[in-house]
Write a protein that holds these residues in place. Sequence first.
Motif, mmCIF file in Angstrom:
data_model
loop_
_atom_site.group_PDB
_atom_site.id
_atom_site.type_symbol
_atom_site.label_atom_id
_atom_site.label_comp_id
_atom_site.label_asym_id
_atom_site.label_seq_id
_atom_site.Cartn_x
_atom_site.Cartn_y
_atom_site.Cartn_z
ATOM 1 N N ALA A 33 0.848 -1.192 0.000
ATOM 2 C CA ALA A 33 0.000 0.000 0.000
ATOM 3 C C ALA A 33 0.885 1.244 0.000
ATOM 4 C CB ALA A 33 -0.906 0.012 1.232
ATOM 5 N N ASP A 34 0.718 2.068 -1.033
ATOM 6 C CA ASP A 34 1.447 3.336 -1.081
ATOM 7 C C ASP A 34 0.852 4.279 -0.047
ATOM 8 O OD1 ASP A 34 2.970 2.460 -3.265
ATOM 9 O OD2 ASP A 34 1.484 3.182 -4.695
ATOM 10 N N VAL A 35 1.701 4.845 0.798
ATOM 11 C CA VAL A 35 1.223 5.799 1.795
ATOM 12 C C VAL A 35 1.698 7.220 1.494
ATOM 13 C CG1 VAL A 35 0.889 4.087 3.619
ATOM 14 C CG2 VAL A 35 3.094 5.267 3.418
ATOM 15 N N LYS A 36 2.712 7.327 0.629
ATOM 16 C CA LYS A 36 3.172 8.658 0.235
ATOM 17 C C LYS A 36 3.840 8.561 -1.123
ATOM 18 C CE LYS A 36 5.969 12.596 1.655
ATOM 19 N NZ LYS A 36 6.896 13.132 2.651
ATOM 20 N N GLN A 37 3.513 9.509 -1.999
ATOM 21 C CA GLN A 37 4.161 9.587 -3.304
ATOM 22 C C GLN A 37 4.325 11.061 -3.650
ATOM 23 O OE1 GLN A 37 1.949 8.276 -6.783
ATOM 24 N NE2 GLN A 37 3.837 7.688 -7.790
ATOM 25 N N THR A 38 5.543 11.434 -3.979
ATOM 26 C CA THR A 38 5.823 12.807 -4.390
ATOM 27 C C THR A 38 6.447 12.759 -5.775
ATOM 28 O OG1 THR A 38 6.230 13.433 -2.097
ATOM 29 C CG2 THR A 38 7.047 14.932 -3.796
ATOM 30 N N ILE A 39 5.731 13.315 -6.749
ATOM 31 C CA ILE A 39 6.225 13.357 -8.125
ATOM 32 C C ILE A 39 6.744 14.760 -8.408
ATOM 33 C CG2 ILE A 39 5.603 13.215 -10.570
ATOM 34 C CD1 ILE A 39 3.559 11.085 -9.808
ATOM 35 N N GLU A 40 7.946 14.824 -8.947
ATOM 36 C CA GLU A 40 8.517 16.102 -9.362
ATOM 37 C C GLU A 40 8.764 16.065 -10.866
ATOM 38 O OE1 GLU A 40 11.684 17.973 -7.213
ATOM 39 O OE2 GLU A 40 11.186 16.829 -5.407
ATOM 40 N N ASP A 41 8.176 17.027 -11.551
ATOM 41 C CA ASP A 41 8.379 17.184 -12.984
ATOM 42 C C ASP A 41 9.668 17.980 -13.161
ATOM 43 O OD1 ASP A 41 8.196 17.506 -15.694
ATOM 44 O OD2 ASP A 41 6.395 18.746 -15.645
ATOM 45 N N LYS A 42 10.645 17.396 -13.807
ATOM 46 C CA LYS A 42 11.950 18.050 -13.973
ATOM 47 C C LYS A 42 12.075 18.720 -15.344
ATOM 48 C CE LYS A 42 13.592 16.574 -10.028
ATOM 49 N NZ LYS A 42 13.961 17.477 -8.953
ATOM 50 N N ARG A 43 11.674 18.011 -16.392
ATOM 51 C CA ARG A 43 11.732 18.551 -17.749
ATOM 52 C C ARG A 43 10.737 17.772 -18.589
ATOM 53 N NH1 ARG A 43 17.120 19.455 -21.387
ATOM 54 N NH2 ARG A 43 16.081 20.388 -23.166
ATOM 55 N N GLU A 44 9.853 18.477 -19.240
ATOM 56 C CA GLU A 44 8.777 17.849 -20.002
ATOM 57 C C GLU A 44 9.307 16.866 -21.043
ATOM 58 O OE1 GLU A 44 5.650 17.856 -19.525
ATOM 59 O OE2 GLU A 44 5.298 19.591 -18.272
ATOM 60 N N ALA A 45 8.564 15.801 -21.205
ATOM 61 C CA ALA A 45 8.841 14.833 -22.264
ATOM 62 C C ALA A 45 7.754 14.968 -23.313
ATOM 63 C CB ALA A 45 8.858 13.421 -21.695
ATOM 64 N N ARG A 46 8.135 14.800 -24.531
ATOM 65 C CA ARG A 46 7.197 14.900 -25.652
ATOM 66 C C ARG A 46 6.951 13.513 -26.256
ATOM 67 N NH1 ARG A 46 5.997 19.731 -27.697
ATOM 68 N NH2 ARG A 46 7.067 21.535 -26.870
ATOM 69 N N ALA A 47 5.922 13.458 -27.084
ATOM 70 C CA ALA A 47 5.620 12.215 -27.791
ATOM 71 C C ALA A 47 6.863 11.763 -28.549
ATOM 72 C CB ALA A 47 4.456 12.428 -28.748
ATOM 73 N N VAL A 60 4.014 0.499 2.245
ATOM 74 C CA VAL A 60 3.904 -0.349 3.437
ATOM 75 C C VAL A 60 3.413 -1.741 3.035
ATOM 76 C CG1 VAL A 60 2.626 -0.624 5.610
ATOM 77 C CG2 VAL A 60 3.414 1.637 4.905
ATOM 78 N N LEU A 61 3.992 -2.770 3.670
ATOM 79 C CA LEU A 61 3.437 -4.117 3.545
ATOM 80 C C LEU A 61 2.152 -4.114 4.361
ATOM 81 C CD1 LEU A 61 3.782 -6.989 2.436
ATOM 82 C CD2 LEU A 61 4.916 -7.561 4.598
#
Length: 138
Positions: free
Chosen positions: A57-71, A112-113
């Motif tokens: 079970a995910d209890v915390k997720q922090t996503i940081e966008d660093k540089r856009e990706a294109r198709a 977490v397990l």
Amino acid sequence: MAIGMDTCRDAVYPWPCDSLGHITTQFYCGVFDAASFHMLSGFGPCAEIEPLDQGWADVKQTIEDKREARADALVPVTRVLIRTGNKSVEFRHSMLNSESGVLHATSENITVLFDLEACKGLPLSDAIRARCRELGAA
């Protein structure tokens, strides 16, 4: 510590891109979720934990966008296991561009397990801890 070990690989197609031609948060979440599933199954394989009514079970997720990706970007995801706790693992995924080496995004997670019936965290088993050590964090 194991650094940059492949977790999964994906490609950016036009359909998950926004009106500016960049991938969306929804795409990041999906790719990082798949990477997490692959990594966590290495620690506690489904065939081992599901019969015990356990899961991750995910209890915390922090996503940081660093540089856009294109198709058309090819985006392997690598991982670093940061910490093995009593009931959880902490790790970071990095989404790179396989051609340019540009870092597009990172995701830091605490997972977490989990006892699926009692809805609470469980101590990591000795077998899971051993696999975590093998993959880079004591």
